[in-house]
Write a protein that holds these residues in place. Structure first.
Motif, mmCIF file in Angstrom:
data_model
loop_
_atom_site.group_PDB
_atom_site.id
_atom_site.type_symbol
_atom_site.label_atom_id
_atom_site.label_comp_id
_atom_site.label_asym_id
_atom_site.label_seq_id
_atom_site.Cartn_x
_atom_site.Cartn_y
_atom_site.Cartn_z
ATOM 1 N N ILE A 167 -15.713 -2.424 -11.372
ATOM 2 C CA ILE A 167 -14.514 -3.253 -11.483
ATOM 3 C C ILE A 167 -13.705 -3.092 -10.194
ATOM 4 O O ILE A 167 -13.476 -1.982 -9.704
ATOM 5 C CB ILE A 167 -13.664 -2.850 -12.701
ATOM 6 N N SER A 168 -13.271 -4.230 -9.647
ATOM 7 C CA SER A 168 -12.489 -4.224 -8.409
ATOM 8 C C SER A 168 -11.171 -3.487 -8.601
ATOM 9 O O SER A 168 -10.756 -3.217 -9.735
ATOM 10 C CB SER A 168 -12.223 -5.660 -7.950
ATOM 11 N N PRO A 169 -10.480 -3.168 -7.502
ATOM 12 C CA PRO A 169 -9.273 -2.341 -7.597
ATOM 13 C C PRO A 169 -8.225 -2.892 -8.558
ATOM 14 O O PRO A 169 -8.007 -4.091 -8.651
ATOM 15 C CB PRO A 169 -8.751 -2.319 -6.159
ATOM 16 N N VAL A 177 -2.062 4.517 -10.450
ATOM 17 C CA VAL A 177 -2.769 4.754 -9.194
ATOM 18 C C VAL A 177 -3.768 3.634 -8.999
ATOM 19 O O VAL A 177 -4.387 3.169 -9.956
ATOM 20 C CB VAL A 177 -3.491 6.117 -9.226
ATOM 21 N N ARG A 178 -3.960 3.230 -7.758
ATOM 22 C CA ARG A 178 -4.921 2.167 -7.472
ATOM 23 C C ARG A 178 -6.335 2.765 -7.490
ATOM 24 O O ARG A 178 -6.614 3.731 -6.777
ATOM 25 C CB ARG A 178 -4.617 1.537 -6.103
ATOM 26 N N VAL A 179 -7.201 2.159 -8.263
ATOM 27 C CA VAL A 179 -8.545 2.713 -8.445
ATOM 28 C C VAL A 179 -9.568 1.580 -8.508
ATOM 29 O O VAL A 179 -9.223 0.410 -8.698
ATOM 30 C CB VAL A 179 -8.641 3.543 -9.753
ATOM 31 N N GLU A 199 -13.060 6.405 -13.081
ATOM 32 C CA GLU A 199 -12.238 5.725 -12.092
ATOM 33 C C GLU A 199 -12.195 6.562 -10.809
ATOM 34 O O GLU A 199 -11.983 7.782 -10.846
ATOM 35 C CB GLU A 199 -10.826 5.515 -12.625
ATOM 36 N N ILE A 200 -12.411 5.899 -9.685
ATOM 37 C CA ILE A 200 -12.424 6.562 -8.388
ATOM 38 C C ILE A 200 -11.103 6.268 -7.684
ATOM 39 O O ILE A 200 -10.664 5.118 -7.602
ATOM 40 C CB ILE A 200 -13.594 6.073 -7.531
ATOM 41 N N ASP A 201 -10.477 7.300 -7.183
ATOM 42 C CA ASP A 201 -9.208 7.155 -6.478
ATOM 43 C C ASP A 201 -9.408 6.276 -5.232
ATOM 44 O O ASP A 201 -10.238 6.542 -4.377
ATOM 45 C CB ASP A 201 -8.684 8.541 -6.078
ATOM 46 N N TYR A 202 -8.659 5.200 -5.189
ATOM 47 C CA TYR A 202 -8.765 4.241 -4.081
ATOM 48 C C TYR A 202 -8.522 4.927 -2.733
ATOM 49 O O TYR A 202 -9.178 4.625 -1.733
ATOM 50 C CB TYR A 202 -7.756 3.125 -4.318
#
Length: 905
Positions: A167-169, A177-179, A199-202
């Motif tokens: 899934i895009s940011p 948090v943006r992920v 979820e990966i930290d942007y």
């Protein structure tokens, strides 16, 4: 052999020299030859390197989520309909094991679709500050439309597509948090139940891209397939409106991965490569800067070349030592593990490939050690379970053996038709009880699907007759009529597991009688279909009992459950009968059907397909034609062998007396032994036509005794039939005994027909004569027992005679017990003082059996309690209770000697 360190040093030095020379030459040559195509190639390689690093980054998160999803799916296969909540709780542990092994993941979650369960939501772990994962409160998903992909895309998109998806940011609802996230849909029984994701930290992802640079003004950015930016080093990521502005003209975002474009009058070159998560990595640089930078590089390379040759040669040695040391440590650790020592310590903690390899190897060693310990514990638990089942089988079946054995003696030595009827009912009920005991002992195997059906030919008439004879008295005691409705066209003999079939029908008939207060119970067997090989039979039990409420029908086959407890609370039962019945019928390829009307009655039925052994019709069979006399004295020895000589070995004198009593009509000469050592001595010095050898004996069991016989007198042991005799009922014992070298196998309680068949099969034919049928003279069972024994409060001679077989045998056992008292008491005291709990437990175990055999039930129970304390190593209980126990033991001896003296007069 040269070490890897030496090889590495030589290789590195040569590589440095050659590389510097080549680079310098290429740099000088390239100043004139380098063109746009070469610049594109440089961009492509730079982009390719960035692609590899980012893909490795995404793959790590994707792998962890996929691994967790696999664990979840495997666990769901073993999860029943009412255990979803338990499943979710078990998965917390799986998440905790995986999520600490990945880097850069901000959150892990397992969310259950509210359409599946509004109560069971799942869980959400977050690590916003890098201090460790903590569980967060989850958003209320019932406020969203989980089928609309514009809402909660991390959940709705995998639900709608049914596929794992990146899934895009987006901004998280929990940590803001943006992920970006990777999500996998979870299915249970082909139905969607939720999503597993990470979820990966942007910012971590952007940090990786920020380091991809070329010259002074070259940079990298990430965009989706439509050209919308996911990350750009020159745009603030928190300004969402700016993130929608493409960096390159949309017309140039084609399938061509090498492109040129003009922005603000400046020509730029660019390359893009796809990432595994569907996005694109772009690397771009102004065209004018390429040539200028390359010219600077040539000058710098020429200057640096000389310097590098000197410096690199110097540091190469130190670097080689540092780089190869962890490899040497790994080599030593591998050799250590190969030798069986798993206590490995590796100190290298670098974050490079060698560091990862070192950490992985250390974890592998620890996991391997844990698995070995777990395997050992599992094997120990399995052995303990098998031992428990074997011991329980032996303990329960031994007294039943005695009852059935004494019953056979009574049935042979009386002509009273009433007593013979009672004896036959005892035989039928006792054998049925043994079958039920076996089912209870094997209930865990039924649950695990390991119970096996044992088909054999059986008489349908005998099966029906046994069931009727066993249950019509119980029905009569309640004033009920037990009716038979038997189809006369049924085959006479069928092939199936008669014990399991009888158990099923017994459960149904017993339940019908228990829950019927007035009226009748009808046992119906009808032929539905029949061909040359198979018959389809309809079996039903119909009662006029209390019935079952419609709203409770669904609980009918639940384990340990009772229905209508207000009316049935006084009725005995474990609640296992119908549950076992259904499982057995399912194993037979069918199922049970239940119909009931409350306060009117119930009908339990099933359809069974059986092979036909004898196609002759069973004929008329009803309450009048099925009489107790049809089933009396079905078992009796068919021969006498007064010149034959057999040896019976059993550590329990009671068992020896029972078997001797049963074999009395055969006139066989019998010698007994109570231990393996005594068996070896007797067998070596005498000739026997046959040996019955008990398996479970102290010090030397049956198998050990058999091996000793074969070693000491191999020719005699090979020529003599040696039959395993045991009270164990555990599946697989027969195979183990035959594999151990026994000639054959016979279970206790001794079945007359089986004993008759074994003796006829293995005794020499010239020693066997047909039985004449003469009746034994009636004897007083308590002959020789003085009145003082009956007056003793702690002694029950009647029970002792049941174990020993007759009055004289009982008095012999009483004398043996009294004479052995002081010796046994001294051994118990000494073993306790020496801390030999194993010997202590063995002696109180023997005392438990011997005291019970003479009717000292209470004292036997005390011995059993101490035996259990010994097995559990309960030293406190042993030291507290043993002195009083031995005091009573010695006091009993004086009373027993007085009774023996009275009997002698």
């Amino acid at each position: 052999m040269k070490s890897i360190r030496t090889k590495f040093t030589l290789l590195t030095v040569c590589t440095i020299v050659i590389a510097v020379i080549i680079v310098a030459a290429i740099a000088v040559y390239s100043i004139n030859k380098l063109g746009n195509s070469d610049a594109d190639e440089m961009l492509f390689h730079l982009c390719e390197a960035g692609q590899k690093n980012l893909n490795a980054y995404f793959d790590s998160a994707e792998h962890s989520v996929t691994k967790i999803a696999g664990i979840v799916e495997e666990n769901l296969e073993r999860t029943s309909d009412d255990q979803l909540g338990d499943h979710v709780e078990r998965m917390r542990t799986a998440f905790e094991k995986v999520m600490y092994q990945t880097n850069g993941v901000l959150t892990y979650y397992y969310r259950i679709d509210p359409a599946v369960s509004k109560k069971i939501k799942g869980f959400w772990y977050s690590n916003p500050d890098g201090e460790g994962f903590r569980e967060h409160e989850m958003i209320d998903m019932t406020l969203y439309d989980t089928n609309d992909t514009s809402e909660l895309p991390w959940f709705t998109i995998p639900k709608v597509t049914g596929e794992p998806v990146w899934i895009s940011p987006y901004i998280t609802d929990i940590d803001e948090v943006r992920v970006i996230s990777y999500n996998v849909p979870v299915y249970w029984k082909n139905e969607f139940i939720g999503v597993i994701g990470a979820e990966i930290d942007y910012s971590l992802m952007s940090s990786e891209v920020r380091h991809i640079t070329l010259y002074d003004n070259g940079y990298a950015f990430i965009a989706d397939e439509a050209g919308n930016l996911v990350y750009h080093p020159h745009i603030d990521a928190t300004i969402l409106t700016d993130m929608s502005r493409p960096d390159v003209p949309p017309g140039l975002l084609t399938a061509e991965r090498h492109y040129r474009y003009t922005v603000d009058g400046e020509e730029k070159m660019g390359v893009w490569l796809p990432l595994d998560n569907g996005m694109r990595l772009h690397v771009t640089v102004p065209a004018s800067e390429i040539n200028r930078t390359l010219r600077k590089m040539v000058v710098q390379i020429m200057i640096a070349s000389v310097f590098l040759l000197i410096v690199l040669s110097y540091i190469n040695r130190r670097f080689a030592l540092r780089l190869t040391k962890p490899l040497n440590d790994l080599t030593k650790a591998t050799e250590q593990i190969n030798s069986g020592n798993f206590d490995v310590e590796l100190n290298y903690s670098g974050d490079d490939e060698v560091g990862i390899l070192t950490k992985t190897f250390s974890n592998l060693a620890k996991n391997l050690q844990t698995e070995i310990h777990a395997l050992a514990e599992s094997e120990q638990a399995s052995r303990a379970k098998s031992s428990f089942l074997s011991n329980m089988s032996h303990e329960i079946r031994t007294p039943i053996t005695t009852v059935l054995g004494m019953n056979e003696i009574i049935s042979r030595e009386t002509n009273d038709e009433t007593i013979l009827g009672y004896c036959d009912n005892i035989r039928i009920a006792g054998n049925n009880l043994l079958g039920i005991i076996n089912d209870i002992l094997d209930f865990s195997k039924i649950e695990a699907g390991k119970m096996e059906l044992i088909p054999a030919s059986y008489s349908l008439k005998d099966l029906i007759g046994d069931l009727y004879s066993m249950l019509q008295i119980r029905a009569g005691d309640k004033g009920l009529s037990l009716r038979l409705d038997i189809d006369p066209h049924l085959p006479k003999e069928l092939v199936g597991d008669a014990l399991r079939i009888k158990q099923v029908i017994t459960n149904l008939l017993t339940n019908a009688i228990k829950y019927t207060e007035k009226g009748s119970v009808t046992f119906k067997v009808a032929l539905k279909e029949k061909d040359e090989k198979k018959a389809t039979i309809y079996v039903a039990v119909i009662d006029t009992g209390i019935g079952i409420k419609e709203e409770e029908m669904y609980k009918l086959f639940e384990k340990f459950d009772r229905l209508d407890t207000k009316r049935t609370k006084t009725i005995e039962g474990t609640g296992l009968g119908l549950a076992i019945t259904r499982k057995l019928l399912v194993m037979m390829g069918t199922d049970i059907d239940a119909k009931s009307t409350y306060n009117v009655g119930s009908t339990f039925s099933f359809i069974l397909e059986q092979e036909i052994s004898d196609p002759a019709e069973i004929g008329q069979l009803d309450e009048k034609t099925v009489s107790i006399k049809d089933h009396m004295r079905l078992q009796s020895f068919s021969f006498v062998a007064p010149d034959s000589h057999i040896l019976i070995v059993d550590d329990t004198p009671m068992n020896l007396e029972v078997i001797k009593g049963l074999l009395k009509p055969t006139q066989i000469q019998i010698t007994t032994a109570t231990s393996g050592a005594e068996c070896i001595e007797l067998f070596s010095a005498n000739f026997y036509d046959l040996v019955f050898l008990d398996y479970r004996m102290p010090q030397m069991n049956g198998v050990e005794t058999l091996n000793a016989l074969k070693e000491k007198v191999p020719e005699k042991a090979a020529a003599t039939p040696i039959i395993s005799l045991t009270a164990n009922a555990i599946q697989g014992d027969r195979e183990r005994m035959i594999a151990a070298g026994f000639t054959d196998y016979l279970t206790k309680p001794v079945n007359i027909s089986d004993m008759d068949a074994v003796l006829l099969k293995y005794l020499p034919e010239n020693l066997i004569s047909q039985a004449t049928g003469d009746e034994a003279e009636a004897e007083d069972p308590y002959e020789g027992i003085p009145e003082e024994a009956f007056a003793c409060s702690w002694l029950d001679p009647k029970e002792g005679v049941e174990y020993c077989g007759s009055g004289p045998m009982y008095m012999d056992a009483l004398e043996f017990f009294a004479n052995a008292t002081e010796r046994n008491a001294n051994v118990i005291e000494k073993s306790l003082a020496d801390g030999d709990i194993e010997l202590y437990t063995t002696k109180v175990h023997a005392l438990k059996s011997s005291s019970l055999s003479i009717g000292m039930k209470d004292f036997s129970a005390r011995a059993k309690a101490l035996e259990l304390a010994g097995k559990s190593n309960d030293i406190e209980t042993i030291k507290r209770d043993t002195p009083d126990f031995l005091k009573s033991y010695r006091e009993f001896r004086e009373d027993l000697l007085a009774i023996l003296a009275k009997a002698a007069k």
